[in-house]
Design a protein around this motif. Structure first.
Motif, PDB file in Angstrom:
ATOM      1  N   ASP A  31       0.810  -1.221   0.000  1.00 23.11           N
ATOM      2  CA  ASP A  31       0.000   0.000   0.000  1.00 23.11           C
ATOM      3  C   ASP A  31       0.846   1.275   0.000  1.00 23.11           C
ATOM      4  O   ASP A  31       0.323   2.381   0.002  1.00 23.11           O
ATOM      5  N   HIS A  32       2.174   1.135  -0.018  1.00 21.12           N
ATOM      6  CA  HIS A  32       3.130   2.258  -0.099  1.00 21.12           C
ATOM      7  C   HIS A  32       3.036   3.228   1.064  1.00 21.12           C
ATOM      8  O   HIS A  32       3.481   4.362   0.952  1.00 21.12           O
ATOM      9  N   SER A  33       2.494   2.829   2.174  1.00 24.38           N
ATOM     10  CA  SER A  33       2.317   3.760   3.283  1.00 24.38           C
ATOM     11  C   SER A  33       3.638   4.180   3.924  1.00 24.38           C
ATOM     12  O   SER A  33       3.675   5.180   4.632  1.00 24.38           O
ATOM     13  N   LYS A  51      -0.760   6.415   2.005  1.00 22.84           N
ATOM     14  CA  LYS A  51      -1.213   5.037   1.825  1.00 22.84           C
ATOM     15  C   LYS A  51      -2.161   4.947   0.638  1.00 22.84           C
ATOM     16  O   LYS A  51      -3.071   5.757   0.490  1.00 22.84           O
ATOM     17  N   ARG A  52      -1.922   3.963  -0.231  1.00 20.48           N
ATOM     18  CA  ARG A  52      -2.846   3.734  -1.339  1.00 20.48           C
ATOM     19  C   ARG A  52      -4.121   3.102  -0.790  1.00 20.48           C
ATOM     20  O   ARG A  52      -4.085   2.298   0.133  1.00 20.48           O
ATOM     21  N   TRP A  87      -6.053   0.318  -7.376  1.00 16.79           N
ATOM     22  CA  TRP A  87      -5.776   1.579  -6.689  1.00 16.79           C
ATOM     23  C   TRP A  87      -6.394   2.777  -7.414  1.00 16.79           C
ATOM     24  O   TRP A  87      -6.059   3.918  -7.122  1.00 16.79           O
ATOM     25  N   GLY A 103       0.689   8.023 -11.970  1.00 19.07           N
ATOM     26  CA  GLY A 103       0.581   8.937 -10.856  1.00 19.07           C
ATOM     27  C   GLY A 103       0.308  10.305 -11.453  1.00 19.07           C
ATOM     28  O   GLY A 103       0.201  10.453 -12.664  1.00 19.07           O
ATOM     29  N   SER A 108      -4.509  11.712  -5.366  1.00 17.82           N
ATOM     30  CA  SER A 108      -3.678  11.046  -4.369  1.00 17.82           C
ATOM     31  C   SER A 108      -2.225  11.042  -4.817  1.00 17.82           C
ATOM     32  O   SER A 108      -1.918  11.190  -5.995  1.00 17.82           O
ATOM     33  N   HIS A 110       0.003   8.762  -5.088  1.00 20.55           N
ATOM     34  CA  HIS A 110       0.634   7.528  -5.532  1.00 20.55           C
ATOM     35  C   HIS A 110       1.472   7.794  -6.773  1.00 20.55           C
ATOM     36  O   HIS A 110       1.330   8.827  -7.430  1.00 20.55           O
ATOM     37  N   GLN A 113       0.944   2.607 -11.241  1.00 20.37           N
ATOM     38  CA  GLN A 113       1.336   1.209 -11.374  1.00 20.37           C
ATOM     39  C   GLN A 113       1.279   0.849 -12.847  1.00 20.37           C
ATOM     40  O   GLN A 113       0.205   0.685 -13.412  1.00 20.37           O
TER      41      GLN A 113
END
Length: 143
Positions: A31-33, A51-52, A87, A103, A108, A110, A113
């Motif tokens: 979740d990349h947090s 966080k994603r 996501w 992104g 958000s 992020h 991906q």
């Protein structure tokens, strides 16, 4: 657990080269947090890890598989690319998903991906896409 570190490509261009064999971990489960920030994220005013959030597409039986890894077929420049709608931003009422492919500047923080060969052209195009908020919009019918 040690703090994650960034290599040169991740630090400058916010692009990570990851093996497809571990795709489930880095594309679908992480979740990349706790991901450290790169220069590109700072320039896009994404100044802290975020966080994603799972879009909820996986809860819609007719399109649930799109929350997994999807493979783009074809003999074109992006044939063989892999992405996920897990996501994305999903509105169940209008049945519309919005995906910042690499992104983007708004929304958000992020980094997107998407899989492509890690050449200089793609490093440039990915970051240009982020600055222009290159996005996909998916509209789903009731059936």
């Amino acid at each position: 657990m040690s703090e994650p570190t960034l290599n040169c490509k991740e630090r400058c261009f916010c692009v990570a080269v990851k093996p497809r064999s571990s795709l489930a971990q880095w594309m679908l489960l992480d979740d990349h947090s706790t991901k450290p920030q790169s220069l590109a994220q700072w320039l896009l005013c994404h100044c802290k890890p975020e966080k994603r959030v799972n879009s909820g597409i996986g809860d819609v039986p007719q399109i649930a598989s799109l929350a997994g890894a999807t493979l783009q077929r074809g003999k074109h420049s992006t044939g063989g690319s892999i992405q996920t709608l897990k996501w994305s931003t999903w509105d169940p009422d209008s049945r519309v998903a919005h995906l910042e492919v690499f992104g983007g500047y708004g929304g958000s923080s992020h980094t997107g991906q998407w899989t492509e060969p890690p050449g200089c052209l793609w490093l440039f195009l990915i970051n240009l896409g982020r600055c222009c908020d290159y996005s996909y919009r998916f509209e789903f019918s009731e059936d």
